[in-house]
Write a protein that holds these residues in place. Structure first.
Motif, PDB file in Angstrom:
ATOM      1  N   ARG A 122     -12.911 -16.091  15.595  1.00 49.31           N
ATOM      2  CA  ARG A 122     -12.442 -14.722  15.391  1.00 49.31           C
ATOM      3  C   ARG A 122     -11.335 -14.382  16.374  1.00 49.31           C
ATOM      4  NH1 ARG A 122     -18.061 -11.714  15.615  1.00 49.31           N
ATOM      5  NH2 ARG A 122     -18.089 -13.050  17.443  1.00 49.31           N
ATOM      6  N   LEU A 123     -11.356 -15.016  17.556  1.00 47.06           N
ATOM      7  CA  LEU A 123     -10.265 -14.824  18.503  1.00 47.06           C
ATOM      8  C   LEU A 123      -8.989 -15.434  17.946  1.00 47.06           C
ATOM      9  CD1 LEU A 123     -12.036 -15.665  21.883  1.00 47.06           C
ATOM     10  CD2 LEU A 123     -11.342 -13.413  21.095  1.00 47.06           C
ATOM     11  N   GLN A 125      -8.314 -15.753  14.802  1.00 44.36           N
ATOM     12  CA  GLN A 125      -7.879 -14.824  13.755  1.00 44.36           C
ATOM     13  C   GLN A 125      -7.093 -13.665  14.353  1.00 44.36           C
ATOM     14  OE1 GLN A 125     -11.137 -13.162  11.580  1.00 44.36           O
ATOM     15  NE2 GLN A 125     -10.810 -14.478   9.826  1.00 44.36           N
ATOM     16  N   ALA A 126      -7.670 -13.092  15.422  1.00 39.16           N
ATOM     17  CA  ALA A 126      -7.010 -11.949  16.074  1.00 39.16           C
ATOM     18  C   ALA A 126      -5.612 -12.356  16.539  1.00 39.16           C
ATOM     19  CB  ALA A 126      -7.844 -11.463  17.249  1.00 39.16           C
ATOM     20  N   ALA A 127      -5.497 -13.535  17.107  1.00 41.90           N
ATOM     21  CA  ALA A 127      -4.191 -14.009  17.565  1.00 41.90           C
ATOM     22  C   ALA A 127      -3.224 -14.098  16.399  1.00 41.90           C
ATOM     23  CB  ALA A 127      -4.332 -15.367  18.241  1.00 41.90           C
ATOM     24  N   GLY A 128      -3.712 -14.532  15.238  1.00 39.99           N
ATOM     25  CA  GLY A 128      -2.866 -14.608  14.054  1.00 39.99           C
ATOM     26  C   GLY A 128      -2.340 -13.237  13.654  1.00 39.99           C
ATOM     27  N   THR A 129      -3.206 -12.226  13.701  1.00 42.29           N
ATOM     28  CA  THR A 129      -2.743 -10.888  13.316  1.00 42.29           C
ATOM     29  C   THR A 129      -1.728 -10.343  14.302  1.00 42.29           C
ATOM     30  OG1 THR A 129      -4.485  -9.698  14.502  1.00 42.29           O
ATOM     31  CG2 THR A 129      -4.965 -10.348  12.239  1.00 42.29           C
ATOM     32  N   LEU A 130      -1.689 -10.916  15.509  1.00 43.63           N
ATOM     33  CA  LEU A 130      -0.706 -10.467  16.488  1.00 43.63           C
ATOM     34  C   LEU A 130       0.585 -11.264  16.386  1.00 43.63           C
ATOM     35  CD1 LEU A 130      -3.221 -10.012  19.397  1.00 43.63           C
ATOM     36  CD2 LEU A 130      -1.820  -8.203  18.433  1.00 43.63           C
ATOM     37  N   VAL A 137      -1.307 -20.431  18.247  1.00 43.41           N
ATOM     38  CA  VAL A 137      -2.699 -20.025  18.462  1.00 43.41           C
ATOM     39  C   VAL A 137      -3.418 -21.147  19.196  1.00 43.41           C
ATOM     40  CG1 VAL A 137      -4.901 -19.497  17.347  1.00 43.41           C
ATOM     41  CG2 VAL A 137      -2.793 -18.552  16.433  1.00 43.41           C
ATOM     42  N   ILE A 141      -4.476 -19.959  22.784  1.00 39.53           N
ATOM     43  CA  ILE A 141      -5.844 -19.462  22.730  1.00 39.53           C
ATOM     44  C   ILE A 141      -6.868 -20.601  22.755  1.00 39.53           C
ATOM     45  CG2 ILE A 141      -7.495 -18.042  21.442  1.00 39.53           C
ATOM     46  CD1 ILE A 141      -5.143 -16.427  22.447  1.00 39.53           C
ATOM     47  N   LEU A 145      -8.930 -22.043  26.249  1.00 42.12           N
ATOM     48  CA  LEU A 145     -10.363 -21.767  26.288  1.00 42.12           C
ATOM     49  C   LEU A 145     -11.175 -23.060  26.246  1.00 42.12           C
ATOM     50  CD1 LEU A 145     -10.611 -18.603  24.016  1.00 42.12           C
ATOM     51  CD2 LEU A 145     -11.006 -18.732  26.463  1.00 42.12           C
TER      52      LEU A 145
END
Lengths: 231, 222
Positions: A122-123, A125-130, A137, A141, A145
């Motif tokens: 989900r992180l 995914q969030a990076a993709g929306t940004l 990504v 990200i 990690l």
């Protein structure tokens, strides 16, 4: 008698060089493969997974012999490499590095794969929306990690590479200064009349390196959990 | 201006949604499980429709007829998730700056100050997400999405994981966002009271179907 003789020093230096090269070359490939196994489904995935773990379960001598057939001077790939690129593995330290790298690969991939799987998609995914493209990504990200797992894998792989014996001695023999690593040196020394003291010194060095690797790997693994929880 | 006309099979029921958003905040209202999150995931590009089109300001993002699907990272649609999803390995500053960097936008300190003032997060810049409260995390998530300069902002129950006290605290920020940030929003919620305060248009979703589109008066009861 704590002084290390030239033979012993050579063996230690060669082992360090071989293991370092093997680990450094195997790591980018290991990350790529680990990512594939962690994030992608494809036809032949279990076959790939099995192939990677083969060196763990095959008798090392068998792995060494297969390397000889493939990368030896007249091997399937070895002949081509020697004739076209001038790369020779047989009876050279590069061959030792190849053997150690292959034996270490499954130990390298596993912690990396686990730590990539542990990264919350989900992180990503969030990076993709940004606005981050998939490769960015991964670099900004996923990899940061998963880094402690990568380091743990590298340390484990290094420890395996530095201690490798069966495949190495089968593939590139036991040539002092070229392919005689710590393990092969111990092997030769215990067959020599006065070699026990030297052998014992090398054993101590090996144990110290192995313990350091295990402790280091464990430390990195614990950092992985802390980092993922944002502490 | 967002135009949605999609359908998608979601397990037991199918989602069929067709609407155009007008104005500043389109509230997507419905009970849990009505398909709201799936719908905005389709708008965001995180999920592909089985059939239909999504277009924003005249640009088509999804068209199953021509197999067009613009991936999420190229839509310039911001997304505030219910669980914030801040990057744990970056501090607040790093999180806020992420969208700007990924979109290769120029540094804009004035914009940064405006947003951090608006959301009251300026004092949190050097903190790690793990050290923030739920309310603070959600405000940082809002700021992060806004600073990527999106042309549309999707919010999936942004107050959903907060307690009453935090909700009361953050709702005013959202109202300010609506009035001052200049970005149209699609705001998903199952809380009518919340939507009455913030939405300018309501789309009602029931079991995957849009049952009504209208002004905020469409929300009756609580």
């Amino acid at each position: 008698m704590l002084e290390l003789s030239p033979t012993e020093w050579t063996a230690i230096q060669l082992s360090l060089r071989v293991a370092t090269v093997a680990t450094l070359v195997a790591t980018p490939l290991g990350i790529a493969v680990a990512w594939l196994l962690a994030r992608r489904d494809f036809w032949g995935k279990s076959a790939l997974d099995a192939a990677i773990h083969l060196p763990l379960v095959l008798p090392p001598v068998v792995t060494g012999y297969l390397l000889l057939l493939t990368f030896g001077r007249r091997g399937l790939v070895g002949a081509w490499l020697a004739d076209h690129l001038g790369i020779v593995f047989a009876f050279r330290w590069t061959g030792a590095a190849l053997a150690c790298g292959i034996m270490a690969f499954p130990l390298l991939v596993r912690p990396i794969r686990l730590s990539i799987e542990a990264v919350d998609r989900r992180l990503e995914q969030a990076a993709g929306t940004l606005g981050a493209e998939p490769w960015r990504v991964f670099l900004t990200i996923t990899l940061p990690l998963a880094l402690p797992g990568v380091l743990a894998g590298m340390v484990l792989g290094f420890a395996k590479a530095i201690g490798e014996f069966g495949a190495t001695i089968t593939f590139v023999s036991n040539i002092p200064g070229e392919t005689q690593t710590i393990s092969s040196a111990i092997y030769s020394l215990i067959q020599t009349p006065d070699g026990d003291a030297a052998a014992l010194r090398l054993v101590v060095v090996s144990v110290v390196i192995a313990l350091a690797a295990l402790i280091g790997s464990e430390w990195f693994a614990r950092r992985a959990t802390r980092r993922l929880h944002g502490n | 201006m967002l135009r949605v006309d999609v359908s998608k099979q979601l397990g037991e029921f199918s989602l069929e949604a067709s609407f155009a958003s007008e104005g500043r905040v389109t509230g997507l209202f419905g009970a849990s499980g009505a398909g709201k999150t799936s719908l905005i995931n389709i708008i965001a590009g995180l999920l592909q429709p089985d059939r239909g089109t999504i277009a924003i300001d005249g640009e088509t993002l999804d068209d199953t007829a021509t197999r067009l699907h613009v991936p999420a990272h190229r839509r310039r649609i911001g997304y505030v998730f219910q669980d914030a999803r801040l990057f744990p390995h970056l501090d607040v500053r790093g999180n806020l700056d992420y969208g700007r960097r990924m979109n290769r936008l120029a540094d804009d300190p004035a914009q940064l100050k405006r947003i951090t003032d608006l959301l009251d997060i300026g004092h949190l810049m050097d903190r790690r997400p793990g050290k923030l409260s739920g309310g603070e995390r959600q405000r940082v998530a809002l700021g992060r999405a806004l600073l990527s300069k999106p042309r549309l902002l999707l919010l999936d129950e942004p107050l959903g994981s907060l307690d009453e006290g935090r909700k009361v605290e953050i709702l005013p920020y959202l109202v300010r966002l609506r009035d001052e940030a200049g970005v149209p929003m699609v705001y998903v919620s199952h809380d009518a009271a919340e939507l009455r305060q913030i939405a300018t248009q309501i789309v009602l979703l029931q079991r995957g179907r849009v049952t009504s589109i209208g002004g905020v008066r469409a929300l009756t009861g609580g």
